[in-house]
Each structure stands twice: as structure tokens, then as C-alpha cells.
Design a protein around this motif. Sequence first.
Motif, PDB file in Angstrom:
ATOM      1  N   ALA A  31       7.065  -1.966 -10.133  1.00 16.90           N
ATOM      2  CA  ALA A  31       6.971  -1.684 -11.568  1.00 16.90           C
ATOM      3  C   ALA A  31       5.613  -1.096 -11.918  1.00 16.90           C
ATOM      4  O   ALA A  31       5.506  -0.214 -12.780  1.00 16.90           O
ATOM      5  CB  ALA A  31       7.222  -2.963 -12.364  1.00 16.90           C
ATOM      6  N   HIS A  32       4.560  -1.575 -11.264  1.00 17.59           N
ATOM      7  CA  HIS A  32       3.217  -1.024 -11.509  1.00 17.59           C
ATOM      8  C   HIS A  32       3.159   0.437 -11.096  1.00 17.59           C
ATOM      9  O   HIS A  32       2.578   1.273 -11.805  1.00 17.59           O
ATOM     10  CB  HIS A  32       2.180  -1.837 -10.726  1.00 17.59           C
ATOM     11  CG  HIS A  32       0.783  -1.313 -10.867  1.00 17.59           C
ATOM     12  ND1 HIS A  32       0.206  -0.478  -9.921  1.00 17.59           N
ATOM     13  CD2 HIS A  32      -0.156  -1.475 -11.842  1.00 17.59           C
ATOM     14  CE1 HIS A  32      -1.019  -0.171 -10.298  1.00 17.59           C
ATOM     15  NE2 HIS A  32      -1.260  -0.761 -11.453  1.00 17.59           N
ATOM     16  N   SER A  33       3.766   0.787  -9.959  1.00 19.89           N
ATOM     17  CA  SER A  33       3.816   2.185  -9.524  1.00 19.89           C
ATOM     18  C   SER A  33       4.600   3.027 -10.518  1.00 19.89           C
ATOM     19  O   SER A  33       4.232   4.170 -10.815  1.00 19.89           O
ATOM     20  CB  SER A  33       4.448   2.282  -8.137  1.00 19.89           C
ATOM     21  OG  SER A  33       3.705   1.543  -7.189  1.00 19.89           O
ATOM     22  N   ALA A  34       5.703   2.463 -11.038  1.00 24.94           N
ATOM     23  CA  ALA A  34       6.504   3.192 -12.022  1.00 24.94           C
ATOM     24  C   ALA A  34       5.715   3.429 -13.302  1.00 24.94           C
ATOM     25  O   ALA A  34       5.788   4.510 -13.906  1.00 24.94           O
ATOM     26  CB  ALA A  34       7.784   2.418 -12.323  1.00 24.94           C
ATOM     27  N   LYS A  35       4.963   2.427 -13.729  1.00 28.51           N
ATOM     28  CA  LYS A  35       4.177   2.556 -14.951  1.00 28.51           C
ATOM     29  C   LYS A  35       3.109   3.621 -14.803  1.00 28.51           C
ATOM     30  O   LYS A  35       2.824   4.373 -15.755  1.00 28.51           O
ATOM     31  CB  LYS A  35       3.548   1.203 -15.290  1.00 28.51           C
ATOM     32  CG  LYS A  35       2.701   1.198 -16.563  1.00 28.51           C
ATOM     33  CD  LYS A  35       3.528   1.564 -17.771  1.00 28.51           C
ATOM     34  CE  LYS A  35       2.673   1.610 -19.027  1.00 28.51           C
ATOM     35  NZ  LYS A  35       3.428   2.126 -20.196  1.00 28.51           N
ATOM     36  N   ARG A  54       0.833  -1.205   0.000  1.00 31.68           N
ATOM     37  CA  ARG A  54       0.000   0.000   0.000  1.00 31.68           C
ATOM     38  C   ARG A  54       0.863   1.248   0.000  1.00 31.68           C
ATOM     39  O   ARG A  54       0.535   2.251  -0.640  1.00 31.68           O
ATOM     40  CB  ARG A  54      -0.941  -0.020   1.211  1.00 31.68           C
ATOM     41  CG  ARG A  54      -2.094  -1.009   1.077  1.00 31.68           C
ATOM     42  CD  ARG A  54      -3.136  -0.785   2.154  1.00 31.68           C
ATOM     43  NE  ARG A  54      -2.643  -1.165   3.468  1.00 31.68           N
ATOM     44  CZ  ARG A  54      -2.821  -2.362   4.018  1.00 31.68           C
ATOM     45  NH1 ARG A  54      -3.454  -3.298   3.345  1.00 31.68           N
ATOM     46  NH2 ARG A  54      -2.364  -2.622   5.227  1.00 31.68           N
ATOM     47  N   ILE A  55       1.968   1.218   0.746  1.00 30.79           N
ATOM     48  CA  ILE A  55       2.881   2.356   0.736  1.00 30.79           C
ATOM     49  C   ILE A  55       3.577   2.461  -0.614  1.00 30.79           C
ATOM     50  O   ILE A  55       3.748   3.548  -1.167  1.00 30.79           O
ATOM     51  CB  ILE A  55       3.914   2.218   1.873  1.00 30.79           C
ATOM     52  CG1 ILE A  55       3.212   2.157   3.235  1.00 30.79           C
ATOM     53  CG2 ILE A  55       4.896   3.374   1.847  1.00 30.79           C
ATOM     54  CD1 ILE A  55       4.144   1.872   4.392  1.00 30.79           C
ATOM     55  N   MET A  56       3.973   1.323  -1.161  1.00 27.37           N
ATOM     56  CA  MET A  56       4.694   1.295  -2.431  1.00 27.37           C
ATOM     57  C   MET A  56       3.841   1.827  -3.568  1.00 27.37           C
ATOM     58  O   MET A  56       4.356   2.397  -4.539  1.00 27.37           O
ATOM     59  CB  MET A  56       5.137  -0.134  -2.725  1.00 27.37           C
ATOM     60  CG  MET A  56       6.202  -0.253  -3.796  1.00 27.37           C
ATOM     61  SD  MET A  56       6.573  -1.991  -4.158  1.00 27.37           S
ATOM     62  CE  MET A  56       6.990  -2.600  -2.517  1.00 27.37           C
ATOM     63  N   ALA A  57       2.534   1.643  -3.455  1.00 21.43           N
ATOM     64  CA  ALA A  57       1.639   2.090  -4.524  1.00 21.43           C
ATOM     65  C   ALA A  57       1.676   3.597  -4.706  1.00 21.43           C
ATOM     66  O   ALA A  57       1.268   4.108  -5.755  1.00 21.43           O
ATOM     67  CB  ALA A  57       0.204   1.635  -4.238  1.00 21.43           C
ATOM     68  N   ARG A  58       2.171   4.315  -3.709  1.00 17.46           N
ATOM     69  CA  ARG A  58       2.206   5.772  -3.777  1.00 17.46           C
ATOM     70  C   ARG A  58       3.581   6.315  -4.142  1.00 17.46           C
ATOM     71  O   ARG A  58       3.787   7.526  -4.143  1.00 17.46           O
ATOM     72  CB  ARG A  58       1.734   6.368  -2.449  1.00 17.46           C
ATOM     73  CG  ARG A  58       0.330   5.896  -2.082  1.00 17.46           C
ATOM     74  CD  ARG A  58      -0.219   6.604  -0.870  1.00 17.46           C
ATOM     75  NE  ARG A  58      -1.537   6.093  -0.527  1.00 17.46           N
ATOM     76  CZ  ARG A  58      -2.675   6.485  -1.098  1.00 17.46           C
ATOM     77  NH1 ARG A  58      -2.629   7.401  -2.042  1.00 17.46           N
ATOM     78  NH2 ARG A  58      -3.825   5.981  -0.741  1.00 17.46           N
ATOM     79  N   ILE A  59       4.534   5.430  -4.426  1.00 23.95           N
ATOM     80  CA  ILE A  59       5.848   5.884  -4.883  1.00 23.95           C
ATOM     81  C   ILE A  59       5.711   6.455  -6.290  1.00 23.95           C
ATOM     82  O   ILE A  59       5.074   5.874  -7.148  1.00 23.95           O
ATOM     83  CB  ILE A  59       6.865   4.724  -4.867  1.00 23.95           C
ATOM     84  CG1 ILE A  59       7.135   4.285  -3.423  1.00 23.95           C
ATOM     85  CG2 ILE A  59       8.163   5.147  -5.537  1.00 23.95           C
ATOM     86  CD1 ILE A  59       8.124   3.140  -3.319  1.00 23.95           C
ATOM     87  N   ARG A  60       6.314   7.585  -6.521  1.00 24.85           N
ATOM     88  CA  ARG A  60       6.280   8.215  -7.829  1.00 24.85           C
ATOM     89  C   ARG A  60       7.695   8.320  -8.380  1.00 24.85           C
ATOM     90  O   ARG A  60       8.557   8.936  -7.777  1.00 24.85           O
ATOM     91  CB  ARG A  60       5.645   9.616  -7.734  1.00 24.85           C
ATOM     92  CG  ARG A  60       4.154   9.569  -7.413  1.00 24.85           C
ATOM     93  CD  ARG A  60       3.392   8.901  -8.534  1.00 24.85           C
ATOM     94  NE  ARG A  60       1.970   8.770  -8.244  1.00 24.85           N
ATOM     95  CZ  ARG A  60       1.410   7.684  -7.776  1.00 24.85           C
ATOM     96  NH1 ARG A  60       2.136   6.621  -7.515  1.00 24.85           N
ATOM     97  NH2 ARG A  60       0.119   7.638  -7.568  1.00 24.85           N
ATOM     98  N   LEU A  61       7.918   7.689  -9.524  1.00 24.82           N
ATOM     99  CA  LEU A  61       9.232   7.701 -10.151  1.00 24.82           C
ATOM    100  C   LEU A  61       9.301   8.812 -11.191  1.00 24.82           C
ATOM    101  O   LEU A  61       8.332   9.058 -11.910  1.00 24.82           O
ATOM    102  CB  LEU A  61       9.513   6.363 -10.832  1.00 24.82           C
ATOM    103  CG  LEU A  61       9.602   5.126  -9.936  1.00 24.82           C
ATOM    104  CD1 LEU A  61       9.998   3.925 -10.767  1.00 24.82           C
ATOM    105  CD2 LEU A  61      10.609   5.337  -8.835  1.00 24.82           C
TER     106      LEU A  61
END
Length: 375
Positions: free
Chosen positions: A223-227, A145-152
Motif C-alpha cells: 500500500a505504501h508503494s501504491a501511495k 526492498r523489491i516491493m518498494a519499487r513496484i509502481r501501480l
Amino acid sequence: MADRPPFVAVLVDFARALRAAGLAVGSGDVLTFCAAMAPLDPTDLVDLYWAGRTTLVIRHEDIATYDRVFRGFFLGASDPVRELLMLKSRSDAETQAVLNLPATEPPGDDQEEPAMLGLMASDVEALKHRSFSACTAEELAALRRIMARIRLTPPKRRTRRTRPARSGRSPDLRRTVRESLRMFGEPAELYWRQRKVRLRPLILILDVSGSMADYSRNLLQFAHSAKRAAAKVEVFCFGTRLTSVTTALKTRSPDIALEQAAKVVFDWEGGTRIGDSLDVFVRQWGRRGLCRGGIVVICSDGLDRGDPDVLATSMERLSRLCHRIVWLNPHKGDDRDFHPSTLGMMVAAPHVDLMLSGHDLSSLEELAKLLPTLG
């Protein structure tokens, strides 16, 4: 049921008000909201507003509803801000005891909000540095859930094309002459041009073989967050063969996206052929311009059952096609003096520009911070 900490109670009540208004606010979102407010001032409406908006609002069309509920909750008759001001007047020690729940505190029988919506700032920070292989199912769910909010933010590069600018080194002669003719030959202002800037392509190649089973799902979540964060992102998975999962990861929901990716990848948790997979990538995608000038991130432990010569040749060709190669090896961990011990890593190491671990959330955040500097 034991009384909840006052600060957390107000934040949870606000989240419930949003949920009642129709927003999709889950327990994990509330956990992130509490963690975001821990280092901020809970009596500052600006901090409250933006911490809630960035952690609890997913869709753009929900912003109006969020604003309405925020005004009604924090500026209405109940006035929880006055309550927060009274709470802040207590001693700093007491406030810290409220904000930092010990990680060993046993959860209540109620399970109304998992683990008291668990983790405050100290717990979240400790969880970020815990290896994915050592996390429980609940901790992995919280990390995702935290990772889902990472913005690359991929690095940028200057192109050969130019655009008008207020200043620069290259004069815009055509525009300058045109303006001069418009003024009947009188000297006009000198105009300038500068080179355009574009994002570099970002290519993620993830090892989903059996030896990477403890990390592959979390790397795919990353990778999903990056996409979602950048348009020019391509994602591939490999075990014994290479598979593109870029289309599967376009779905907004992480769970649905990962489920679709798992259906596409047939050799999940199987053997490993890094050299053969990279060779296919170079021949079918790399030479066609997919990674030209881009950043290639390879996530693997380097345990290769294929021919080392094929891996060496593929890495050499890939290094000539792309701008930078970043390798994430979970075995590196936090060891700054890490030296490759597997044959695959020793063969690939001479062509790698940056070696990171990727074994925990902290290392993935480090990658996110380093990416803009690789241009």
C-alpha cells in the motif's frame, strides 16, 4: 574469502563508488541492481546505465551525481567495460554459472554483502513465488526492498468534460467559428474536441487482524508503494474497527511510514469485524464520494466474527458506489479453482469482481498489471 563472480564484482564496485560519492545505496538496492542486470547485456552501457539509475537512484537530485560517477567508473582509466567484454567471450555455460548463484550456497563468514548480495534472477523469481508466511526474516526484508519499487497505475476513465484535440468525433464549433471570423468569414479548418481522461481513485482496505499477521505488514508495504506511485490512493486498515492510514503512509521511508501506521492502528493483530468496518467506510467515506467510480481492493482472509447480514449489506452498498471490487485472499494461493469456504467470504463473494490471492509478491505484481485494465 572466496572470489566473487566477476560480473557481480563489477556491479558491486560501481555501487560502492556511488556510496562513496554520497548516494544512499544499501545492500538491498545492490541486490535489485544485480537482479535487473541478470537478463541484460552487461557489456551494453545503455543497459548498465538505466538498470543502475532505476534501481540505485531514489532522489531526483542524485541523478547528476550518478551520471558523473557512471562516466568516471565505466569510461575512466580502469575501463571495467573492457573487462566485461573479456568475460562475455567465455562460454555461455560459464556465464550462466556466474549469473545464477545456487540458493543453497552457504553464505561466507564475512557477511560483507548479505548472502553475496544474494539472489540473482533465478533466486529472485523463486522468492517472488514464496508465500509471505513461509519466508524468513531476511527473505521478507529482501521482498520488501523489491516491493518498494513496484509502481501501480490505476485505471483511467473518461470524464464529461472535453478538451481540444487534433481529431475526434465531436467538432469544436466555437473554435471553428472563431477562427472563421478571424479570417473575415472565409471557411476555416474544422477543429475537434475529445473527452478528458482521469485516473480512477484506488482504495486499499487491509485486514490487520490476528489471522492476517503473516501478511498484513507486507500488504501495508504494498500500500505504501501504491501511495507513492499514484496521487489518488486511500489506505485503510481494520481489525475490529476501521482506521485511515493514508496520512501516515505519505512518508517517503517505508520503515518510518509503517511505524507511523502501526501507531495509528490500535487493534493490530486483534479480532476481525469485516462487515462493521466496511459499514463504517461506506457511511463515513464512501457516500461522500471517496470511492465513487474507483477501484476498491479489500485484503482479508474472510474470517469474520461479526454479523453476516451486516457484511452482506455493506458489500452490496459498496458495490453500488465503486466501479470495481477486488478481493485479495491469501488462502486462495495459486489455486485457480478456489472456492470460498469461510462464511465471510461466501457472503462477500457475489459482490466481488475479481478474486486474487495476495499471498506472495508474484500475486501482488499480478494485481499491479491488472489494475490498468479494470477501467
